[in-house]
Design an enzyme around this catalytic site. Structure first.
Site, mmCIF file in Angstrom:
data_model
loop_
_atom_site.group_PDB
_atom_site.id
_atom_site.type_symbol
_atom_site.label_atom_id
_atom_site.label_comp_id
_atom_site.label_asym_id
_atom_site.label_seq_id
_atom_site.Cartn_x
_atom_site.Cartn_y
_atom_site.Cartn_z
ATOM 1 N N LYS A 69 49.850 34.146 42.688
ATOM 2 C CA LYS A 69 49.373 33.811 41.153
ATOM 3 C C LYS A 69 49.362 34.928 40.163
ATOM 4 O O LYS A 69 49.694 34.936 38.997
ATOM 5 C CB LYS A 69 48.058 33.179 41.004
ATOM 6 C CG LYS A 69 47.867 31.633 41.501
ATOM 7 C CD LYS A 69 46.558 31.133 41.858
ATOM 8 C CE LYS A 69 46.081 30.569 40.348
ATOM 9 N NZ LYS A 69 45.143 29.564 40.552
ATOM 10 N N ASP A 106 44.523 26.380 34.680
ATOM 11 C CA ASP A 106 43.427 26.106 35.240
ATOM 12 C C ASP A 106 42.337 25.935 34.226
ATOM 13 O O ASP A 106 41.447 25.202 34.244
ATOM 14 C CB ASP A 106 43.101 27.403 36.059
ATOM 15 C CG ASP A 106 43.649 27.360 37.440
ATOM 16 O OD1 ASP A 106 44.389 26.352 38.007
ATOM 17 O OD2 ASP A 106 43.885 28.381 38.190
HETATM 18 P P1 NAP Z 1 38.314 34.765 44.339
HETATM 19 O O1 NAP Z 1 38.963 35.231 43.434
HETATM 20 O O2 NAP Z 1 38.291 34.942 45.831
HETATM 21 O O3 NAP Z 1 36.688 34.900 43.899
HETATM 22 C C1 NAP Z 1 35.820 34.441 44.762
HETATM 23 C C2 NAP Z 1 34.189 34.495 44.002
HETATM 24 O O4 NAP Z 1 33.235 33.976 44.940
HETATM 25 C C3 NAP Z 1 33.710 35.819 43.581
HETATM 26 O O5 NAP Z 1 32.925 35.777 42.442
HETATM 27 C C4 NAP Z 1 33.090 36.254 45.134
HETATM 28 O O6 NAP Z 1 32.085 37.200 44.651
HETATM 29 C C5 NAP Z 1 32.364 35.052 45.337
HETATM 30 N N1 NAP Z 1 31.756 34.973 46.569
HETATM 31 C C6 NAP Z 1 32.123 34.676 47.652
HETATM 32 N N2 NAP Z 1 31.407 34.815 48.849
HETATM 33 C C7 NAP Z 1 30.294 35.137 48.388
HETATM 34 C C8 NAP Z 1 29.130 35.155 48.699
HETATM 35 N N3 NAP Z 1 28.813 35.139 49.958
HETATM 36 N N4 NAP Z 1 27.970 35.299 48.060
HETATM 37 C C9 NAP Z 1 28.160 35.468 46.525
HETATM 38 N N5 NAP Z 1 29.455 35.316 45.929
HETATM 39 C C10 NAP Z 1 30.379 34.981 46.801
HETATM 40 O O7 NAP Z 1 38.257 33.190 44.489
HETATM 41 P P2 NAP Z 1 38.827 32.089 42.991
HETATM 42 O O8 NAP Z 1 40.039 31.803 42.985
HETATM 43 O O9 NAP Z 1 37.818 32.520 41.677
HETATM 44 O O10 NAP Z 1 38.163 30.708 43.671
HETATM 45 C C11 NAP Z 1 36.558 30.479 43.577
HETATM 46 C C12 NAP Z 1 36.256 29.158 43.994
HETATM 47 O O11 NAP Z 1 36.782 28.307 43.012
HETATM 48 C C13 NAP Z 1 36.689 28.601 45.363
HETATM 49 O O12 NAP Z 1 35.912 27.895 46.067
HETATM 50 C C14 NAP Z 1 38.071 27.835 44.835
HETATM 51 O O13 NAP Z 1 38.136 26.859 45.726
HETATM 52 C C15 NAP Z 1 37.600 27.164 43.595
HETATM 53 N N6 NAP Z 1 38.613 26.760 42.613
HETATM 54 C C16 NAP Z 1 38.677 25.447 42.524
HETATM 55 C C17 NAP Z 1 39.650 25.078 41.506
HETATM 56 C C18 NAP Z 1 39.671 23.844 41.164
HETATM 57 O O14 NAP Z 1 40.759 23.103 40.484
HETATM 58 N N7 NAP Z 1 38.554 22.817 41.261
HETATM 59 C C19 NAP Z 1 40.613 26.102 40.911
HETATM 60 C C20 NAP Z 1 40.293 27.435 41.300
HETATM 61 C C21 NAP Z 1 39.515 27.773 42.201
HETATM 62 P P3 NAP Z 1 32.519 38.846 44.821
HETATM 63 O O15 NAP Z 1 33.292 39.286 43.708
HETATM 64 O O16 NAP Z 1 31.022 39.648 45.043
HETATM 65 O O17 NAP Z 1 33.324 38.887 46.122
#
Ligand code: NAP
Length: 276
Positions: A69, A106
């Site tokens: 992305k 998004d």
């Molecule tokens: P990402 O860039 O990898 O970010 C992950 C986020 O989760 C970061 O803020 C990370 O914090 C936090 N995190 C992970 N493990 C954690 C823990 N143990 N304790 C506290 N914080 C934690 O992923 P992303 O693309 O933003 O996606 C995040 C979520 O949104 C995923 O579950 C994804 O499936 C969902 N999502 C859904 C849609 C939809 O269409 N519904 C679209 C996009 C994403 P740190 O920075 O501290 O690691």
């Protein structure tokens, strides 16, 4: 006019888990459109070459997912403002002049899901709390600021990530320590979980939720499970709750419309297809 069947698809690696082929395939069938949508597992080293070849094979565009992305912004000829601000694209349009146009839908998908789950949502009702500062948070924050939310309280386990994200969005975004997350819920009109917490296979969210009230709208980007513990607790308190599946469905709409010439409707049948 040409007799070519328009092709689209989704590029990422791994790709087998993607729901996009089912969603677009369902709409193609529903609207009786002669077209196809294909999942493509492509490595980063092959991405540039694949994007060059696809238009020659009849592709009108593709969705882009993890891990491409961000990389794809460098390969596109034109990038929308919102994709630039978010720093990532999820939708490419292959133009007739050979140029690749990159967009990020998004934030649009997030807002449409929010508005459909909480039709009375008033962006200026008060601050929004955003939990998490990853890629999805960027799209959420950008769309909330565009809608007129007065203040965003951003909190993330890794504070520096929240701080660097906030720098891109100006002084309406305030960074709060992760340990303080529970304390900011009380004054928030909207709470959005953009972390992976609560997702199947990940840790549960442990933020104290007693600051939520019946006036708070709570939405989770996680959609496996459909109702996370955060949403269950919020629903029991009396909050309007919105799951993350609708965001996934709505973000697909602009791409489908550009590629196949018809704006599809997100309805219960679309949800059922994505849940299969
Ligand atoms: P990402 O860039 O990898 O970010 C992950 C986020 O989760 C970061 O803020 C990370 O914090 C936090 N995190 C992970 N493990 C954690 C823990 N143990 N304790 C506290 N914080 C934690 O992923 P992303 O693309 O933003 O996606 C995040 C979520 O949104 C995923 O579950 C994804 O499936 C969902 N999502 C859904 C849609 C939809 O269409 N519904 C679209 C996009 C994403 P740190 O920075 O501290 O690691």
């Amino acid at each position: 006019m040409t007799n070519k069947i328009p092709l689209a698809g989704v590029i990422g690696t791994p790709i087998a888990h993607s729901k996009s082929p089912e969603i677009h395939g369902y709409w193609l069938k529903k609207y009786n459109i002669a077209g196809a949508y294909i999942p493509m597992d492509v490595n980063t080293s092959n991405l540039k070459e694949v994007l060059k070849v696809l238009p020659k094979a009849g592709f009108v565009g593709v969705n882009i997912t993890i891990p491409h992305k961000e990389t794809v912004l460098e390969l596109a000829d034109l990038v929308t403002d919102r994709a630039t601000l978010i720093g990532a694209a999820n939708t490419l349009i292959f133009r007739k002049d050979g140029k690749i146009h990159a967009d990020n839908t998004d934030g649009y998908g997030f807002l449409e899901n929010l508005k459909s789950g909480a039709p009375n949502w008033n962006p200026s009702a008060g601050p929004a709390t955003v939990l998490g500062a990853g890629g999805a948070a960027r799209a959420v924050i950008s769309s909330l600021l565009d809608s007129g939310v007065p203040e965003i309280l951003l909190t993330n386990r890794t504070k520096i990530r929240a701080e660097s994200l906030a720098e891109n969005f100006g002084n309406r975004v305030k960074v709060i320590d992760w340990v303080q997350a529970g304390n900011i819920l009380e004054g928030s009109a909207l709470v959005v979980n953009t972390t992976a917490l609560g997702m199947v296979g990940k840790k549960e969210m442990r933020i104290p939720l007693d600051g939520l009230s019946i006036n708070t709208i709570v939405t989770d980007l996680v959609y496996t499970p459909l109702e996370t513990d955060l949403l269950t607790t919020a629903r029991q308190i009396g909050c309007v709750t919105i799951d993350g599946l609708g965001m996934l469905l709505h973000q697909a709409v602009p791409g489908f419309e550009r590629w196949f010439g018809l704006r599809p409707t997100v309805d219960n049948d679309t949800r059922a297809i994505a849940l299969q």
